[in-house]
Design a protein around this motif. Structure first.
Motif, PDB file in Angstrom:
ATOM      1  N   GLN A 214      -1.094 -24.618 -21.431  1.00 28.06           N
ATOM      2  CA  GLN A 214      -1.727 -23.333 -20.708  1.00 28.06           C
ATOM      3  C   GLN A 214      -2.978 -23.996 -20.035  1.00 28.06           C
ATOM      4  O   GLN A 214      -3.359 -23.081 -19.157  1.00 28.06           O
ATOM      5  CB  GLN A 214      -2.138 -22.226 -21.557  1.00 28.06           C
ATOM      6  N   ASN A 236      -2.798 -16.022 -22.297  1.00 28.02           N
ATOM      7  CA  ASN A 236      -2.170 -16.846 -22.926  1.00 28.02           C
ATOM      8  C   ASN A 236      -2.516 -16.587 -24.489  1.00 28.02           C
ATOM      9  O   ASN A 236      -2.231 -17.175 -25.581  1.00 28.02           O
ATOM     10  CB  ASN A 236      -2.145 -18.408 -22.606  1.00 28.02           C
ATOM     11  N   MET A 292       3.042 -19.332 -19.162  1.00 29.01           N
ATOM     12  CA  MET A 292       2.958 -18.611 -20.334  1.00 29.01           C
ATOM     13  C   MET A 292       3.637 -19.273 -21.538  1.00 29.01           C
ATOM     14  O   MET A 292       4.962 -19.549 -21.382  1.00 29.01           O
ATOM     15  CB  MET A 292       3.509 -17.372 -20.114  1.00 29.01           C
TER      16      MET A 292
END
Length: 430
Positions: A214, A236, A292
């Motif tokens: 992320q 996230n 994600m």
């Protein structure tokens, strides 16, 4: 003359069964949350876990009121009903799991609570009526949420054979408001199955792009990118929601207050939704324009949920100071939505630190404070090294996302767009 008669002993037994039914359904939902692929359904589950924990807490409190001075509300009882509820996460698909919860168990809870209120005295049993009316209202809203999800996702979330089977097992076990019954040999193969095991990594929506990590491979160049970086980090925080939910399922027979606190997994999902909303306002599509990814779970899950708890606790300890700083930075560049999100985020994190410490003491009862600190710091250092290694080696998988983010950022015009920023990268947060 009273038209409804129910003695305290009967009322307390029913309340305890209600409490255990709601609690174990909530635990089943929490256990399945990391496996849920549908993003919209996952957000719904997280919110309902939180609501159900509050419902269970009210029912537990009322049971204790009615049974005072007895405090055996959490001792083994209603074993056959609980065996059924423990099998719910063993559903074959996401759709089957959701159907079992929202088309069998929750409607049965609603019916039982309404029947209880109809067949009890509203004056003698006023506290029960107060609690149950709130629970009924919120369960009905949950069913509305479920219907909305069915419409928005285009998925039926129905499985007639599975639902019929669950109805039959539930009835054979005494239902929600009956006496606990042995359902008989017919259901032994189902009820004796091994319990559901948490996944090795949190599932992600099948429509999203595959991702490695992320954290962007470079610092932001301007305040627009800074806002995007912070929002990606927020989005996230799904992994933190998964970790808190996983604790509820992984560790059985813990004190109720630990489950109640971990049900604030919805806080972390709220944080993720905050990031999603801000990024959407900037024209960035979740899982497509930015990653994600369950990178924390991929890195540490094989060491057990306890390792993820340590990592989460370590990162959250830095949360209040970091998020309060971000609030000021975002406010200064007129990102008022982002500033407010960070403000409420750090308020949540302050409480989570206490919850995390309580869980650590329970999961690692032999550890002293110094060992908790040392083990936490080891994982934090390893996590940072993992991020830095992927950035340095170019294995971060961020190229496609970065090109999309940069293209979107160029379209955003603000007074601060040319301001150079100097600050710590997002890796110090979650």
């Amino acid at each position: 003359m009273k038209t409804v008669l129910r003695d305290v002993k009967t009322a307390s037994q029913m309340m305890r069964r209600y409490y255990r039914a709601v609690k174990e359904t909530m635990r089943a939902m929490a256990g399945y949350l990391p496996s849920m692929k549908s993003w919209e359904t996952r957000k719904m589950l997280a919110r309902h876990i939180w609501l159900d924990a509050m419902h269970a807490d009210m029912l537990r409190s009322r049971t204790l009121d009615l049974r005072y001075p007895r405090v055996d509300v959490d001792e083994d009882s209603d074993a056959h009903l609980i065996k059924l509820l423990h099998q719910l996460p063993n559903a074959a698909t996401d759709e089957q799991f959701v159907a079992g919860i929202y088309r069998v168990i929750k409607p049965a809870l609603l019916a039982a609570f309404k029947t209880y209120m109809h067949n009890s005295d509203p004056l003698d049993d006023a506290p029960s009526h107060l609690y149950l009316q709130r629970i009924i209202n919120e369960l009905e809203q949950q069913q509305t949420d479920f219907e909305t999800i069915r419409t928005s996702t285009g998925k039926a979330f129905a499985d007639t054979r599975w639902e019929t089977f669950l109805h039959s097992v539930l009835a054979a076990s005494g239902g929600i408001d009956g006496l606990d019954l042995d359902p008989g040999e017919k259901y032994i193969p189902f009820l004796s199955r091994a319990l559901y095991q948490l996944p090795e990594e949190g599932a992600r929506d099948e429509s999203w792009e595959p991702a490695v990590m992320q954290v962007p491979p470079r610092l932001p160049d301007n305040w627009i990118e800074h806002r995007i970086w912070v929002a990606i980090d927020h989005a996230n925080e799904v992994w933190a929601s998964e970790t808190a939910a996983a604790l509820i399922w992984e560790y059985d027979n813990k004190p109720w207050n630990l489950y109640y606190e971990a049900a604030r997994c919805y806080d972390e999902m709220r944080h993720a939704m905050m990031g999603e909303a801000r990024l959407a306002s900037m024209g960035l599509q979740i899982g497509i324009d930015y990653p994600m990814v369950p990178d924390h779970w991929r890195t540490f899950r094989q060491r057990g949920i306890g390792a993820l708890l340590l990592l989460l606790h370590g990162l959250e300890q830095r949360g209040p100071l970091h998020k309060s700083k971000l609030k000021q930075e975002l406010f200064a560049v007129h990102d008022f939505d982002g500033a407010q999100d960070c403000d409420y985020d750090w308020a949540d994190e302050s409480g989570h630190i206490t919850y995390g410490l309580s869980w650590l003491k329970s999961v690692f009862p032999g550890w002293q404070k110094l060992q908790i600190i040392e083990e936490t710091n080891k994982l934090l250092a390893e996590w940072r090294e993992w991020i830095e290694r992927h950035h340095h080696e170019g294995t971060h998988g961020y190229a496609v996302f970065l090109s999309r983010i940069e293209a979107k950022a160029k379209l955003l015009k603000t007074e601060q767009s040319d301001t150079q920023v100097v600050f710590q990268p997002t890796v110090v947060t979650k």
